[in-house]
Design a protein around this motif. Structure first.
Motif, PDB file in Angstrom:
ATOM      1  N   ALA A  32       0.830  -1.209   0.000  1.00  0.00           N
ATOM      2  CA  ALA A  32       0.000   0.000   0.000  1.00  0.00           C
ATOM      3  C   ALA A  32       0.863   1.258   0.000  1.00  0.00           C
ATOM      4  O   ALA A  32       0.595   2.208  -0.754  1.00  0.00           O
ATOM      5  CB  ALA A  32      -0.935  -0.004   1.203  1.00  0.00           C
ATOM      6  N   ARG A  33       1.903   1.272   0.832  1.00  0.00           N
ATOM      7  CA  ARG A  33       2.791   2.441   0.864  1.00  0.00           C
ATOM      8  C   ARG A  33       3.515   2.612  -0.476  1.00  0.00           C
ATOM      9  O   ARG A  33       3.713   3.733  -0.946  1.00  0.00           O
ATOM     10  CB  ARG A  33       3.811   2.316   1.992  1.00  0.00           C
ATOM     11  N   SER A  34       3.913   1.512  -1.076  1.00  0.00           N
ATOM     12  CA  SER A  34       4.623   1.571  -2.360  1.00  0.00           C
ATOM     13  C   SER A  34       3.718   2.081  -3.470  1.00  0.00           C
ATOM     14  O   SER A  34       4.122   2.930  -4.273  1.00  0.00           O
ATOM     15  CB  SER A  34       5.184   0.195  -2.718  1.00  0.00           C
ATOM     16  N   ILE A  35       2.493   1.578  -3.513  1.00  0.00           N
ATOM     17  CA  ILE A  35       1.527   2.056  -4.514  1.00  0.00           C
ATOM     18  C   ILE A  35       1.260   3.549  -4.316  1.00  0.00           C
ATOM     19  O   ILE A  35       1.234   4.316  -5.279  1.00  0.00           O
ATOM     20  CB  ILE A  35       0.216   1.244  -4.452  1.00  0.00           C
ATOM     21  N   ALA A  36       1.083   3.954  -3.057  1.00  0.00           N
ATOM     22  CA  ALA A  36       0.836   5.371  -2.778  1.00  0.00           C
ATOM     23  C   ALA A  36       2.005   6.229  -3.246  1.00  0.00           C
ATOM     24  O   ALA A  36       1.798   7.314  -3.800  1.00  0.00           O
ATOM     25  CB  ALA A  36       0.585   5.574  -1.283  1.00  0.00           C
ATOM     26  N   TRP A  37       3.210   5.753  -3.031  1.00  0.00           N
ATOM     27  CA  TRP A  37       4.394   6.502  -3.452  1.00  0.00           C
ATOM     28  C   TRP A  37       4.406   6.667  -4.971  1.00  0.00           C
ATOM     29  O   TRP A  37       4.648   7.747  -5.498  1.00  0.00           O
ATOM     30  CB  TRP A  37       5.640   5.775  -2.965  1.00  0.00           C
ATOM     31  N   ILE A  38       4.081   5.585  -5.678  1.00  0.00           N
ATOM     32  CA  ILE A  38       4.078   5.614  -7.142  1.00  0.00           C
ATOM     33  C   ILE A  38       2.922   6.470  -7.682  1.00  0.00           C
ATOM     34  O   ILE A  38       3.120   7.307  -8.563  1.00  0.00           O
ATOM     35  CB  ILE A  38       3.986   4.171  -7.704  1.00  0.00           C
ATOM     36  N   PRO A  47       5.997  10.718  -0.255  1.00  0.00           N
ATOM     37  CA  PRO A  47       5.500  11.176   1.046  1.00  0.00           C
ATOM     38  C   PRO A  47       6.617  11.853   1.850  1.00  0.00           C
ATOM     39  O   PRO A  47       7.775  11.887   1.417  1.00  0.00           O
ATOM     40  CB  PRO A  47       5.069   9.865   1.719  1.00  0.00           C
ATOM     41  N   ALA A  48       6.267  12.338   3.012  1.00  0.00           N
ATOM     42  CA  ALA A  48       7.262  12.907   3.927  1.00  0.00           C
ATOM     43  C   ALA A  48       8.318  11.840   4.221  1.00  0.00           C
ATOM     44  O   ALA A  48       7.999  10.642   4.250  1.00  0.00           O
ATOM     45  CB  ALA A  48       6.588  13.357   5.215  1.00  0.00           C
ATOM     46  N   PRO A  49       9.559  12.255   4.426  1.00  0.00           N
ATOM     47  CA  PRO A  49      10.652  11.289   4.651  1.00  0.00           C
ATOM     48  C   PRO A  49      10.377  10.256   5.745  1.00  0.00           C
ATOM     49  O   PRO A  49      10.773   9.101   5.604  1.00  0.00           O
ATOM     50  CB  PRO A  49      11.842  12.180   5.012  1.00  0.00           C
ATOM     51  N   VAL A  50       9.696  10.637   6.807  1.00  0.00           N
ATOM     52  CA  VAL A  50       9.436   9.684   7.887  1.00  0.00           C
ATOM     53  C   VAL A  50       8.627   8.489   7.378  1.00  0.00           C
ATOM     54  O   VAL A  50       8.806   7.359   7.840  1.00  0.00           O
ATOM     55  CB  VAL A  50       8.756  10.366   9.097  1.00  0.00           C
ATOM     56  N   PHE A  51       7.754   8.700   6.387  1.00  0.00           N
ATOM     57  CA  PHE A  51       6.953   7.605   5.866  1.00  0.00           C
ATOM     58  C   PHE A  51       7.769   6.689   4.962  1.00  0.00           C
ATOM     59  O   PHE A  51       7.450   5.511   4.823  1.00  0.00           O
ATOM     60  CB  PHE A  51       5.686   8.137   5.189  1.00  0.00           C
ATOM     61  N   LEU A  52       8.820   7.217   4.366  1.00  0.00           N
ATOM     62  CA  LEU A  52       9.757   6.361   3.627  1.00  0.00           C
ATOM     63  C   LEU A  52      10.566   5.518   4.605  1.00  0.00           C
ATOM     64  O   LEU A  52      10.867   4.350   4.321  1.00  0.00           O
ATOM     65  CB  LEU A  52      10.664   7.213   2.746  1.00  0.00           C
ATOM     66  N   VAL A  53      10.876   6.072   5.764  1.00  0.00           N
ATOM     67  CA  VAL A  53      11.549   5.300   6.814  1.00  0.00           C
ATOM     68  C   VAL A  53      10.628   4.182   7.298  1.00  0.00           C
ATOM     69  O   VAL A  53      11.066   3.040   7.470  1.00  0.00           O
ATOM     70  CB  VAL A  53      11.989   6.216   7.984  1.00  0.00           C
ATOM     71  N   PHE A  54       9.342   4.492   7.512  1.00  0.00           N
ATOM     72  CA  PHE A  54       8.382   3.447   7.907  1.00  0.00           C
ATOM     73  C   PHE A  54       8.345   2.341   6.866  1.00  0.00           C
ATOM     74  O   PHE A  54       8.335   1.157   7.212  1.00  0.00           O
ATOM     75  CB  PHE A  54       6.977   4.029   8.092  1.00  0.00           C
ATOM     76  N   LEU A  55       8.303   2.716   5.598  1.00  0.00           N
ATOM     77  CA  LEU A  55       8.293   1.727   4.517  1.00  0.00           C
ATOM     78  C   LEU A  55       9.519   0.829   4.601  1.00  0.00           C
ATOM     79  O   LEU A  55       9.413  -0.397   4.520  1.00  0.00           O
ATOM     80  CB  LEU A  55       8.224   2.429   3.158  1.00  0.00           C
TER      81      LEU A  55
END
Length: 136
Positions: free
Chosen positions: A96-102, A107-115
């Protein structure tokens, strides 16, 4: 060693789901306006109420998933259905996070860290479960 790392990551992931889920239920309006900068007060009252209702519901599901992971921690680490369901849970978040990114943008950097951390939990747990001796 892999078993110990996986056990720590499963526990940390479950605890994170519990904390973030519970906090989101209690502080939904603050979280959305302060952390995500959503102008909820500019929305019509019924739109705001509906959005907050759905957000709290999703946070409750997050909390429940965390509680289920905590309660099933040993079974998750032993593999079988619990391990598979845990991997599906974590992978669903990563996808879900990957699809949202694409689709939606970076997203904000913290959400890339979560991913990245969620992907780490998935990979380490998968490797742990694949190296366990077969039962039965």
């Amino acid at each position: 060693m892999m078993a110990r790392i996986s056990a720590v990551l499963v526990l940390a992931y479950a605890a994170m789901l519990c904390v973030v889920g519970a906090a989101g239920i209690v502080s939904a309006h603050w979280e959305l306006t302060q952390l995500f900068h959503l102008p909820l007060d500019q929305q019509m009252p019924e739109v705001r109420a509906t959005f907050l209702n759905q957000y709290r519901f999703l946070k409750a599901i997050e909390l429940a998933a965390g509680i289920a992971c905590l309660a099933s921690r040993q079974a998750i680490l032993e593999g079988g259905l619990a391990g598979t369901l845990f991997l599906i849970l974590v992978a669903s978040g990563v996808v879900a996070r990957s699809i949202a990114w694409i689709v939606d943008g970076t997203p904000a950097p913290v959400f890339l860290v979560f991913l990245a951390l969620e992907l780490l939990v998935f990979v380490v747990t998968l490797l742990h479960l694949r190296t366990r001796p077969a039962h039965g």
